[in-house]
Design an enzyme around this catalytic site. Sequence first.
Site, mmCIF file in Angstrom:
data_model
loop_
_atom_site.group_PDB
_atom_site.id
_atom_site.type_symbol
_atom_site.label_atom_id
_atom_site.label_comp_id
_atom_site.label_asym_id
_atom_site.label_seq_id
_atom_site.Cartn_x
_atom_site.Cartn_y
_atom_site.Cartn_z
ATOM 1 N N ALA A 18 0.871 -1.168 0.000
ATOM 2 C CA ALA A 18 0.000 0.000 0.000
ATOM 3 C C ALA A 18 0.912 1.223 0.000
ATOM 4 O O ALA A 18 2.093 1.121 0.342
ATOM 5 C CB ALA A 18 -0.887 -0.016 1.236
ATOM 6 N N GLY A 21 0.704 -4.894 0.938
ATOM 7 C CA GLY A 21 -0.504 -4.916 0.114
ATOM 8 C C GLY A 21 -0.279 -5.526 -1.265
ATOM 9 O O GLY A 21 -1.220 -6.042 -1.872
ATOM 10 N N GLU A 79 -0.679 -9.090 -0.713
ATOM 11 C CA GLU A 79 -2.104 -9.326 -0.463
ATOM 12 C C GLU A 79 -2.912 -9.248 -1.755
ATOM 13 O O GLU A 79 -3.862 -10.014 -1.955
ATOM 14 C CB GLU A 79 -2.620 -8.325 0.571
ATOM 15 C CG GLU A 79 -2.042 -8.616 1.957
ATOM 16 C CD GLU A 79 -2.310 -7.513 2.959
ATOM 17 O OE1 GLU A 79 -1.900 -6.356 2.688
ATOM 18 O OE2 GLU A 79 -2.924 -7.780 4.000
ATOM 19 N N GLU A 109 4.758 -5.311 7.093
ATOM 20 C CA GLU A 109 4.038 -4.267 7.843
ATOM 21 C C GLU A 109 4.511 -4.134 9.284
ATOM 22 O O GLU A 109 4.510 -3.044 9.857
ATOM 23 C CB GLU A 109 2.526 -4.554 7.838
ATOM 24 C CG GLU A 109 1.844 -4.307 6.501
ATOM 25 C CD GLU A 109 1.808 -5.538 5.611
ATOM 26 O OE1 GLU A 109 2.618 -6.474 5.838
ATOM 27 O OE2 GLU A 109 0.980 -5.562 4.688
HETATM 28 C C1 HXC Z 1 5.105 4.379 -1.075
HETATM 29 C C2 HXC Z 1 7.012 3.442 -1.901
HETATM 30 C C3 HXC Z 1 6.649 2.182 -1.378
HETATM 31 C C4 HXC Z 1 5.408 2.091 -0.689
HETATM 32 C C5 HXC Z 1 8.558 1.980 -2.374
HETATM 33 N N1 HXC Z 1 8.193 3.266 -2.506
HETATM 34 N N2 HXC Z 1 7.636 1.302 -1.685
HETATM 35 N N3 HXC Z 1 6.238 4.515 -1.727
HETATM 36 N N4 HXC Z 1 4.684 3.208 -0.558
HETATM 37 N N5 HXC Z 1 4.965 0.937 -0.207
HETATM 38 C C6 HXC Z 1 8.927 4.330 -3.174
HETATM 39 C C7 HXC Z 1 10.124 4.809 -2.379
HETATM 40 O O1 HXC Z 1 9.712 5.708 -1.405
HETATM 41 C C8 HXC Z 1 10.957 5.421 -3.449
HETATM 42 O O2 HXC Z 1 10.431 6.690 -3.762
HETATM 43 C C9 HXC Z 1 10.713 4.539 -4.651
HETATM 44 O O3 HXC Z 1 9.490 3.860 -4.395
HETATM 45 C C10 HXC Z 1 11.789 3.501 -4.851
HETATM 46 O O4 HXC Z 1 11.948 2.791 -3.656
HETATM 47 P P1 HXC Z 1 13.377 2.591 -2.919
HETATM 48 O O5 HXC Z 1 13.077 2.300 -1.495
HETATM 49 O O6 HXC Z 1 14.286 3.703 -3.242
HETATM 50 O O7 HXC Z 1 13.897 1.274 -3.663
HETATM 51 P P2 HXC Z 1 14.863 0.146 -3.089
HETATM 52 O O8 HXC Z 1 15.984 0.776 -2.301
HETATM 53 O O9 HXC Z 1 15.200 -0.714 -4.255
HETATM 54 O O10 HXC Z 1 13.986 -0.677 -2.040
HETATM 55 C C11 HXC Z 1 12.889 -1.406 -2.512
HETATM 56 C C12 HXC Z 1 12.027 -1.834 -1.289
HETATM 57 C C13 HXC Z 1 11.649 -0.611 -0.458
HETATM 58 C C14 HXC Z 1 12.804 -2.845 -0.423
HETATM 59 C C15 HXC Z 1 10.780 -2.550 -1.845
HETATM 60 O O11 HXC Z 1 11.122 0.406 -1.324
HETATM 61 C C16 HXC Z 1 10.649 -0.858 0.604
HETATM 62 O O12 HXC Z 1 10.945 -1.404 1.662
HETATM 63 N N6 HXC Z 1 9.386 -0.432 0.370
HETATM 64 C C17 HXC Z 1 8.330 -0.565 1.352
HETATM 65 C C18 HXC Z 1 7.843 -1.974 1.449
HETATM 66 C C19 HXC Z 1 6.752 -2.089 2.508
HETATM 67 O O13 HXC Z 1 6.985 -1.809 3.694
HETATM 68 N N7 HXC Z 1 5.550 -2.448 2.074
HETATM 69 C C20 HXC Z 1 4.418 -2.558 2.976
HETATM 70 C C21 HXC Z 1 3.683 -1.254 2.968
HETATM 71 S S1 HXC Z 1 2.444 -1.236 4.151
HETATM 72 P P3 HXC Z 1 11.317 8.033 -3.647
HETATM 73 O O14 HXC Z 1 10.356 9.109 -4.021
HETATM 74 O O15 HXC Z 1 11.788 8.095 -2.237
HETATM 75 O O16 HXC Z 1 12.416 7.830 -4.643
HETATM 76 C C22 HXC Z 1 1.181 -2.066 3.479
HETATM 77 C C23 HXC Z 1 -0.013 -2.119 4.338
HETATM 78 C C24 HXC Z 1 -1.061 -2.956 3.710
HETATM 79 O O17 HXC Z 1 1.229 -2.549 2.398
HETATM 80 C C25 HXC Z 1 -2.370 -2.636 4.346
HETATM 81 C C26 HXC Z 1 -3.476 -3.215 3.549
HETATM 82 C C27 HXC Z 1 -3.552 -2.776 2.177
#
Ligand code: HXC
Length: 257
Positions: free
Chosen positions: A65, A108, A111, A131
Amino acid sequence: KDYHDILIESHGKVGLITLNRPKALNALSSHLFHEINSALEKYDEDPNISTIVITGNERAFAAGADIKEMVGKSFADVYKTAFLGHWGKINDIRKPVIAAVNGFALGGGCELAMSCDIIYAGEKAVFGQPEIKLGIIPGAGGTQRLVRAIGKSKAMEIVLSGRNFTAKEAEQWGLVSKVLPVDKVLDEAIKLGQEIASLSQPSIQAAKESINRAFELSLKEGCHFERKLFYSLFALKDKEEGIDAFVKKRDPKWTDE
Ligand code: HXC
């Protein structure tokens, strides 16, 4: 209809939805998810489409998400507006939905893939429910679908540690039905969609409906539901066609009636 964060194109009877927010690793903002729902509903209603494939790009299926959308939101904000309400829509889609996953399928994104009926994954795909590392928990079925797919101990390990898992692990655990070379995943998913689309669609939809009941009902009630649905398919012309074709050693000509 024009979309901003997805691309849509049909391949014969397969409707393809490509998540297209590459700069944010296809983070599933509410806007993006509304577009997915809109495209799913359109394909579900379209008589020329029989199956649906959802994919991302090689780097990410979807990295979750949109975390930035959650900044500053209070309990009242998310509760009053049913913040994740739209994530349930995909469960109402009657046609089969196949996820073709490359790259990150996290939070997400994992999911969303699990909400599809079948998952094909590329060799480098990375799954996870991270998460817990954000101080929250999965909110779109992750704790429920993962445990049904891979069992309690592994689901607990994944969700409580937030560690990612590989496509190979996902396949061994039964979450994913096939692991393929990165550049073959989408083609093979579309091929599978076409194969399913070439069969009689009322029976396809009935089979999907019946399998999904397995998640809701006791074994006895589920088998009862299946038997009723089985009997009801005898009302179809395609049942006569399929069985006659077998007996006469010819190919069936389905009319979906
Ligand atoms: C918003 C995101 C994002 C996310 C990545 N980006 N994941 N933005 N929401 N979930 C953005 C980053 O901020 C960044 O933007 C760009 O995408 C590239 O990501 P990087 O982190 O620079 O890439 P990398 O170093 O290769 O790392 C990849 C990654 C990491 C390991 C996947 O991005 C990461 O950990 N993302 C979050 C994963 C996560 O926690 N997902 C769960 C979310 S909570 P900028 O602008 O900074 O360049 C969730 C709740 C679900 O899903 C609830 C029900 C729906």
